[in-house]
Design an enzyme around this catalytic site. Structure first.
Site: not given
Ligand code: NAD
Length: 261
Positions: A145, A158
């Site tokens: 991130s 986080y």
């Molecule tokens: P999201 O909430 O849309 O999806 C998260 C996914 O992780 C889901 O499929 C959920 O089922 C899965 N998950 C959660 N806990 C789990 C576990 N214990 N075992 C297996 N699967 C699990 O989130 P996103 O926005 O798609 O984020 C994906 C990644 O990108 C994350 O690591 C997040 O920190 C990172 N990220 C996202 C953003 C953003 O703005 N969306 C920004 C920076 C980083």
């Protein structure tokens, strides 16, 4: 498109929605076989796998908690059982929860660290063991991130987890480069996924996020998936230990845009 990806096998953790889902879809378009992991969102993962199979791809949805050794093992076993091998492991699953640090419970701290950091360790270890045993030049991509670099008050757990992902990824990139295993990170900024749904449904909160993005729009999951596909492919063959920021410039100190300071 990256022709060398065709026929290869990927595990994508947290693939039921958001960024992981876009990555699973993109890798399937690249003709990879994909293990789509979910923890609770069975529908999202099963429907995605089903739609990819209907389009002629190979995909399977597997329930596993990435924060457990059993979960990581189940994902590797699924890749081997369904598709005979593993080439690319993408540690994408992640969670967040806002809390002032002085009120942050140990339980919430542990939960975030367990999924976001320990999950990356367990997934990477599982993949690396397999790659070493098979003498395979495998590929690991860890979802970090912008908060591996930008402090984020009220999300200290986080930010700590993502800072940890950065140095963990760099360390294992160095440790296993001699084995031909590449490890890279992706650091998204603000991406339009369910993790942000509540925040972006409030126009004021959405605008305050937009104010932090020089490119002036919220990123799409597909824009992160495009970088994942490139990192998975041989086109990035000389890249290891890097983190690619996919953030519309968020990490470039936008407050200084007009020469302030
Ligand atoms: P999201 O909430 O849309 O999806 C998260 C996914 O992780 C889901 O499929 C959920 O089922 C899965 N998950 C959660 N806990 C789990 C576990 N214990 N075992 C297996 N699967 C699990 O989130 P996103 O926005 O798609 O984020 C994906 C990644 O990108 C994350 O690591 C997040 O920190 C990172 N990220 C996202 C953003 C953003 O703005 N969306 C920004 C920076 C980083």
């Amino acid at each position: 498109m990256y022709p060398d990806l065709s026929g290869k096998v990927a595990v994508v953790t947290g693939g039921s929605k958001g960024i992981g889902n876009a990555i699973a879809r993109r890798l399937s378009e690249e003709k990879m076989s994909v293990v789509i992991n979910y923890n609770h969102d069975r529908c999202g993962a099963e429907e995605t796998a089903e739609s990819l199979r209907k389009a002629g791809g190979n995909a399977v949805a597997i329930r596993a908690d990435v924060g457990t050794e059993k979960g990581a093992r189940a994902l590797l076993n699924a890749a081997i059982e369904h598709f005979d091998t593993l080439d690319v492991w993408i540690n994408n699953a992640g969670i967040e929860k806002q809390s002032p640090t002085h009120k942050l419970s140990l339980e919430d701290w542990n939960r975030i660290i367990n999924v976001n950091l320990t999950g990356v360790f367990l997934g990477s270890r599982t993949a690396i063991k397999y790659f070493l045993n098979q003498r395979k030049k495998g590929n690991i991509i860890n979802m970090s991130s912008v908060h591996q670099r930008i402090p984020w008050p009220t999300f200290a757990h986080y930010a700590a987890s993502k800072g940890g992902v950065r140095l963990f990824s760099e360390t294992i990139a160095l440790e296993y480069a001699k084995n031909g295993i590449r490890v890279n990170g992706i650091a998204p900024g603000a991406i339009n996924t369910p993790i942000n749904a509540e925040k972006f449904s409030d126009p004021n909160q959405k605008q305050s996020t937009l104010d932090l993005i020089p490119i002036d729009y919220i990123g799409k999951p597909e824009e992160v998936a495009a970088v994942a596909a490139w990192l998975a492919s041989g086109e990035s063959g000389y890249v290891t230990g890097a983190t690619i920021f996919v953030d519309g410039g968020m990490s470039l100190y936008p407050e200084f845009e007009e020469g302030q300071g």
